[in-house]
Design a protein around this motif. Sequence first.
Motif, PDB file in Angstrom:
ATOM      1  N   PHE A   1      39.020  33.457  35.957  1.00 14.88           N
ATOM      2  CA  PHE A   1      37.947  33.125  36.895  1.00 14.88           C
ATOM      3  C   PHE A   1      38.501  32.903  38.299  1.00 14.88           C
ATOM      4  O   PHE A   1      37.961  33.413  39.284  1.00 14.88           O
ATOM      5  CB  PHE A   1      37.197  31.878  36.422  1.00 14.88           C
ATOM      6  CG  PHE A   1      36.142  31.410  37.385  1.00 14.88           C
ATOM      7  CD1 PHE A   1      34.937  32.066  37.474  1.00 14.88           C
ATOM      8  CD2 PHE A   1      36.380  30.326  38.215  1.00 14.88           C
ATOM      9  CE1 PHE A   1      33.960  31.648  38.372  1.00 14.88           C
ATOM     10  CE2 PHE A   1      35.425  29.895  39.112  1.00 14.88           C
ATOM     11  CZ  PHE A   1      34.208  30.555  39.192  1.00 14.88           C
ATOM     12  N   VAL A   2      39.594  32.177  38.399  1.00 16.52           N
ATOM     13  CA  VAL A   2      40.199  31.882  39.703  1.00 16.52           C
ATOM     14  C   VAL A   2      40.701  33.164  40.362  1.00 16.52           C
ATOM     15  O   VAL A   2      40.459  33.395  41.556  1.00 16.52           O
ATOM     16  CB  VAL A   2      41.336  30.851  39.555  1.00 16.52           C
ATOM     17  CG1 VAL A   2      42.161  30.741  40.822  1.00 16.52           C
ATOM     18  CG2 VAL A   2      40.776  29.494  39.160  1.00 16.52           C
ATOM     19  N   VAL A   3      41.381  34.009  39.601  1.00 17.88           N
ATOM     20  CA  VAL A   3      41.878  35.272  40.160  1.00 17.88           C
ATOM     21  C   VAL A   3      40.711  36.151  40.594  1.00 17.88           C
ATOM     22  O   VAL A   3      40.751  36.777  41.667  1.00 17.88           O
ATOM     23  CB  VAL A   3      42.779  35.993  39.140  1.00 17.88           C
ATOM     24  CG1 VAL A   3      43.060  37.419  39.558  1.00 17.88           C
ATOM     25  CG2 VAL A   3      44.073  35.223  38.959  1.00 17.88           C
TER      26      VAL A   3
ATOM     27  N   MET B   1      37.677  35.167  41.526  1.00 19.16           N
ATOM     28  CA  MET B   1      37.051  34.581  42.707  1.00 19.16           C
ATOM     29  C   MET B   1      37.909  34.831  43.951  1.00 19.16           C
ATOM     30  O   MET B   1      37.395  35.172  45.021  1.00 19.16           O
ATOM     31  CB  MET B   1      36.857  33.076  42.498  1.00 19.16           C
ATOM     32  CG  MET B   1      36.112  32.396  43.616  1.00 19.16           C
ATOM     33  SD  MET B   1      34.407  32.948  43.792  1.00 19.16           S
ATOM     34  CE  MET B   1      33.684  32.234  42.345  1.00 19.16           C
ATOM     35  N   PHE B   2      39.214  34.702  43.822  1.00 17.37           N
ATOM     36  CA  PHE B   2      40.120  34.956  44.943  1.00 17.37           C
ATOM     37  C   PHE B   2      40.044  36.422  45.374  1.00 17.37           C
ATOM     38  O   PHE B   2      39.957  36.717  46.567  1.00 17.37           O
ATOM     39  CB  PHE B   2      41.549  34.590  44.544  1.00 17.37           C
ATOM     40  CG  PHE B   2      42.566  34.843  45.615  1.00 17.37           C
ATOM     41  CD1 PHE B   2      42.666  34.004  46.701  1.00 17.37           C
ATOM     42  CD2 PHE B   2      43.416  35.932  45.528  1.00 17.37           C
ATOM     43  CE1 PHE B   2      43.596  34.234  47.695  1.00 17.37           C
ATOM     44  CE2 PHE B   2      44.348  36.175  46.509  1.00 17.37           C
ATOM     45  CZ  PHE B   2      44.439  35.324  47.601  1.00 17.37           C
ATOM     46  N   SER B   3      40.060  37.323  44.405  1.00 22.53           N
ATOM     47  CA  SER B   3      39.990  38.755  44.725  1.00 22.53           C
ATOM     48  C   SER B   3      38.677  39.099  45.411  1.00 22.53           C
ATOM     49  O   SER B   3      38.654  39.850  46.391  1.00 22.53           O
ATOM     50  CB  SER B   3      40.132  39.588  43.452  1.00 22.53           C
ATOM     51  OG  SER B   3      41.363  39.318  42.836  1.00 22.53           O
TER      52      SER B   3
ATOM     53  N   ILE C   1      40.035  30.147  32.615  1.00 21.30           N
ATOM     54  CA  ILE C   1      40.002  29.516  33.937  1.00 21.30           C
ATOM     55  C   ILE C   1      40.839  30.326  34.921  1.00 21.30           C
ATOM     56  O   ILE C   1      40.428  30.550  36.067  1.00 21.30           O
ATOM     57  CB  ILE C   1      40.468  28.054  33.855  1.00 21.30           C
ATOM     58  CG1 ILE C   1      39.433  27.228  33.093  1.00 21.30           C
ATOM     59  CG2 ILE C   1      40.703  27.471  35.241  1.00 21.30           C
ATOM     60  CD1 ILE C   1      39.882  25.823  32.774  1.00 21.30           C
ATOM     61  N   GLY C   2      42.012  30.773  34.493  1.00 18.59           N
ATOM     62  CA  GLY C   2      42.866  31.582  35.356  1.00 18.59           C
ATOM     63  C   GLY C   2      42.207  32.886  35.760  1.00 18.59           C
ATOM     64  O   GLY C   2      42.292  33.307  36.918  1.00 18.59           O
TER      65      GLY C   2
ATOM     66  N   THR D   1      36.807  37.116  47.180  1.00 23.78           N
ATOM     67  CA  THR D   1      36.823  36.539  48.519  1.00 23.78           C
ATOM     68  C   THR D   1      37.633  37.397  49.473  1.00 23.78           C
ATOM     69  O   THR D   1      37.190  37.694  50.594  1.00 23.78           O
ATOM     70  CB  THR D   1      37.396  35.115  48.473  1.00 23.78           C
ATOM     71  OG1 THR D   1      36.625  34.336  47.552  1.00 23.78           O
ATOM     72  CG2 THR D   1      37.368  34.464  49.828  1.00 23.78           C
TER      73      THR D   1
END
Length: 91
Positions: free
Chosen positions: A52-54, A56-58, A49-50, A60
């Motif tokens: 994926f979040v990193v 997605m943030f990168s 999950i972490g 964006t």
Amino acid sequence: MADKGAEGAAKAAMTAAQLQLTRRRQELDHWKKNASRLRGRNLVTGLAIGAFVVGMFSYTILSVKQERIVEELDDEVKIHILRGPRTGTNS
């Protein structure tokens, strides 16, 4: 054989509270036995999950930077169009 009959009578005589207590003890033993495997799975899930979040943030942030660069290029193009072509007489 008499012992088995006595055990059956003792189990039948157990109250609801005693049955609940034995079930909870069994559940606790089960959780204690499988805790390390559960922690490992939770760790892998958390890392996934972490990641994926990193990611997605990168992505964006990268796409927003690209949009800004494109907007800056568009502004430069507008300026050059308004100025007209560069020739030897007006450069």
